[in-house]
Design an enzyme around this catalytic site. Structure first.
Site, PDB file in Angstrom:
ATOM      1  N   GLU A   1       0.821  -1.211   0.000  1.00  0.00           N
ATOM      2  CA  GLU A   1       0.000   0.000   0.000  1.00  0.00           C
ATOM      3  C   GLU A   1       0.853   1.259   0.000  1.00  0.00           C
ATOM      4  O   GLU A   1       1.921   1.292   0.619  1.00  0.00           O
ATOM      5  CB  GLU A   1      -0.867   0.024   1.267  1.00  0.00           C
ATOM      6  CG  GLU A   1      -1.794  -1.157   1.348  1.00  0.00           C
ATOM      7  CD  GLU A   1      -2.400  -1.371   2.729  1.00  0.00           C
ATOM      8  OE1 GLU A   1      -3.506  -1.891   2.801  1.00  0.00           O
ATOM      9  OE2 GLU A   1      -1.758  -1.024   3.744  1.00  0.00           O
TER      10      GLU A   1
ATOM     11  N   LYS B   1       3.573   6.932   3.016  1.00  0.00           N
ATOM     12  CA  LYS B   1       4.210   5.726   3.568  1.00  0.00           C
ATOM     13  C   LYS B   1       4.019   4.586   2.581  1.00  0.00           C
ATOM     14  O   LYS B   1       2.950   4.469   1.960  1.00  0.00           O
ATOM     15  CB  LYS B   1       3.574   5.361   4.912  1.00  0.00           C
ATOM     16  CG  LYS B   1       4.149   4.088   5.525  1.00  0.00           C
ATOM     17  CD  LYS B   1       3.721   3.911   6.971  1.00  0.00           C
ATOM     18  CE  LYS B   1       2.363   3.264   7.096  1.00  0.00           C
ATOM     19  NZ  LYS B   1       2.035   2.953   8.494  1.00  0.00           N
TER      20      LYS B   1
ATOM     21  N   THR C   1       5.312  -9.342   9.249  1.00  0.00           N
ATOM     22  CA  THR C   1       4.013  -9.200   8.582  1.00  0.00           C
ATOM     23  C   THR C   1       3.905  -7.810   7.960  1.00  0.00           C
ATOM     24  O   THR C   1       3.414  -7.646   6.842  1.00  0.00           O
ATOM     25  CB  THR C   1       2.875  -9.407   9.607  1.00  0.00           C
ATOM     26  OG1 THR C   1       2.952 -10.741  10.101  1.00  0.00           O
ATOM     27  CG2 THR C   1       1.500  -9.181   8.985  1.00  0.00           C
TER      28      THR C   1
ATOM     29  N   GLN D   1       2.984  -5.988  17.019  1.00  0.00           N
ATOM     30  CA  GLN D   1       2.387  -4.731  17.514  1.00  0.00           C
ATOM     31  C   GLN D   1       2.087  -4.775  19.015  1.00  0.00           C
ATOM     32  O   GLN D   1       1.851  -3.729  19.641  1.00  0.00           O
ATOM     33  CB  GLN D   1       1.058  -4.427  16.779  1.00  0.00           C
ATOM     34  CG  GLN D   1       1.099  -4.542  15.263  1.00  0.00           C
ATOM     35  CD  GLN D   1       2.076  -3.581  14.618  1.00  0.00           C
ATOM     36  OE1 GLN D   1       2.181  -2.418  15.016  1.00  0.00           O
ATOM     37  NE2 GLN D   1       2.816  -4.053  13.626  1.00  0.00           N
TER      38      GLN D   1
ATOM     39  N   ASP E   1      -2.882 -15.453  22.533  1.00  0.00           N
ATOM     40  CA  ASP E   1      -2.541 -15.669  21.123  1.00  0.00           C
ATOM     41  C   ASP E   1      -2.755 -17.154  20.855  1.00  0.00           C
ATOM     42  O   ASP E   1      -2.556 -17.982  21.755  1.00  0.00           O
ATOM     43  CB  ASP E   1      -1.068 -15.290  20.887  1.00  0.00           C
ATOM     44  CG  ASP E   1      -0.710 -15.158  19.408  1.00  0.00           C
ATOM     45  OD1 ASP E   1      -0.420 -14.028  18.968  1.00  0.00           O
ATOM     46  OD2 ASP E   1      -0.708 -16.193  18.684  1.00  0.00           O
TER      47      ASP E   1
ATOM     48  N   ASP F   1      -7.828  -4.955   8.697  1.00  0.00           N
ATOM     49  CA  ASP F   1      -7.416  -3.705   8.057  1.00  0.00           C
ATOM     50  C   ASP F   1      -7.223  -3.869   6.560  1.00  0.00           C
ATOM     51  O   ASP F   1      -6.407  -3.183   5.957  1.00  0.00           O
ATOM     52  CB  ASP F   1      -6.134  -3.168   8.725  1.00  0.00           C
ATOM     53  CG  ASP F   1      -4.947  -4.126   8.572  1.00  0.00           C
ATOM     54  OD1 ASP F   1      -5.159  -5.270   8.122  1.00  0.00           O
ATOM     55  OD2 ASP F   1      -3.822  -3.720   8.887  1.00  0.00           O
TER      56      ASP F   1
ATOM     57  N   VAL G   1      -7.934   1.050  10.919  1.00  0.00           N
ATOM     58  CA  VAL G   1      -7.244   0.466   9.763  1.00  0.00           C
ATOM     59  C   VAL G   1      -5.893   1.146   9.531  1.00  0.00           C
ATOM     60  O   VAL G   1      -5.053   0.618   8.802  1.00  0.00           O
ATOM     61  CB  VAL G   1      -8.098   0.555   8.465  1.00  0.00           C
ATOM     62  CG1 VAL G   1      -9.319  -0.355   8.566  1.00  0.00           C
ATOM     63  CG2 VAL G   1      -8.522   1.980   8.158  1.00  0.00           C
TER      64      VAL G   1
END
Ligand code: NAD
Length: 348
Positions: free
Chosen positions: A63, A76, A91, A147, A168, A234, A300
């Site tokens: 993106e 970005k 990721t 994150q 997790d 997202d 997102v």
């Protein structure tokens, strides 16, 4: 021949970014970033806005996220590849650039993998501070990947969280997160199910990576009055929160045209009501209005948050050694004689 100052752009490497984080202190940096993001959200209408330009593949997405306030332009480059982790790769990786609108010349080039984790966490905590029930002390952190520590520490630094409950599907990720959070002052509980993680939590953060319509939070798991910080859904075809929860709650988003495509609300009707979070900050829209209300931040990640983070880094590195001058721009003696500049390489 050495390039002139006009050719040089400050470049912040990953190593410099890590040094900067230690120099400023992680909590102060998260608070500083949240301040820059809040300032830019307060002048939301002065920005050029567009949903990010996404190139999807079976494995993930690449993106570009551009915006401008008329004086400064930023973008970005970021990817999202959930399968990377099993191959020993991140990721999410990113880098970004700020430029002067007057000349079009770049003024900063920086790594943004670390910076994205920080700005995402700072945004989450800014939103939680505004929307979570007053006096919230406990957060469930579901998804304990790259994150997760940043999310936890931002909630501590900005939103007053003292306890995190981790879960997790991979116990090794939970163990890693718990070890990294040891000594931070947070009380950490490792849980073996998502249901256990949300027990007693006023803030429920979902930050999982799976290119699928996953249901991390099912309807029966979520009681009245909580704040949901949904980070991982997202991208089209990638969600975390059951539609029934979204329908029971009030949904807050960054930029609706992007979130409708990418966020958890892609599961709802295209006209389902949402509130733009910047309007809560300016007082133009209501935030939390009752103890029973479920507030949902369908995050997102929007270009203005990256712009704020780039501005923050540009201001922080001024007068420091936390960057290299990068020979990024051609600087012929005569601007029209780009060809003639080639001769410099021969001279050297
Ligand atoms: P990561 O791959 O490092 O970690 C993801 C973790 O989720 C892994 O530990 C994995 O085991 C876990 N997981 C997967 N499915 C799960 C499930 N069903 N239940 C519990 N845990 C599960 O990824 P990351 O860098 O931490 O990013 C997490 C997600 O956040 C990604 O989807 C990424 O695209 C997204 N993200 C969003 C923003 C934003 O601004 N909203 C910013 C950065 C990253």
């Amino acid at each position: 021949m050495q390039p002139s100052d006009k050719a040089l752009v400050p470049f912040v490497s990953v190593d410099h970014m890590m040094q900067l984080i230690h120099h400023v202190g992680l909590s102060d940096m998260l608070r500083g970033l949240a301040g820059y993001i809040a300032d830019d959200f307060a002048r939301w209408e002065s920005f050029d806005k567009t949903p990010r330009v996404a190139s999807h593949s079976a494995e993930g997405v690449i993106e570009l996220m551009p915006t401008s306030d008329g004086e400064t332009y930023g973008f970005k480059y970021v990817n999202g590849h959930p399968k990377n982790m099993s191959e020993g790769l991140q990721t999410v990786t990113a880098f970004g650039l700020l430029a002067d609108v007057g000349t079009g010349y770049p003024v900063l080039l920086t790594e943004m993998t670390m910076l994205t984790a920080l700005r995402t966490a700072a945004t989450s905590a800014l939103v939680a501070k505004t929307l979570a029930p007053k006096g919230a002390t406990t957060m469930a952190m579901i998804g304990n990947g790259a994150q997760s520590e940043f999310q936890s520490l931002a909630m501590q630094a900005i939103a007053g969280i003292t306890h995190v409950r981790l879960y997790d599907i991979d116990p090794a990720a939970t163990a890693k997160c718990a070890a990294n959070l040891a000594g931070t002052g947070l009380h950490v509980t490792a849980c073996t199910t998502a249901e256990a993680a949300i027990e007693g939590a006023q803030i429920l953060t979902t930050c999982t990576a799976d290119k699928a319509y996953a249901t991390i939070l099912t309807d029966n798991m979520v009681g009245a009055g909580v704040h949901i910080n949904a980070i991982g859904g997202d991208c089209p075809g990638k969600t975390e929160v059951a539609p029934a929860i979204l329908r029971r709650g009030d949904i807050f988003v960054e930029y609706p045209p992007q979130t409708r495509i990418e966020g958890d609300i892609q599961q709802l009707a295209p006209d389902h009501p949402v509130t733009e979070f910047w309007q809560v900050l300016t007082g133009a829209a209501a935030g939390r209005t009752s103890d029973k209300q479920i507030t949902i931040f369908d995050s997102v990640g929007f270009a203005i948050e990256d712009f704020s983070a780039l501005r923050y880094v540009r201001d922080q590195i001024e007068g420091t050694a936390f960057y290299h001058p990068l020979d990024l721009l051609a600087d012929p003696n005569d601007p029209r004689d780009l060809f003639g500049m080639l001769g410099r390489a021969k001279e050297a």
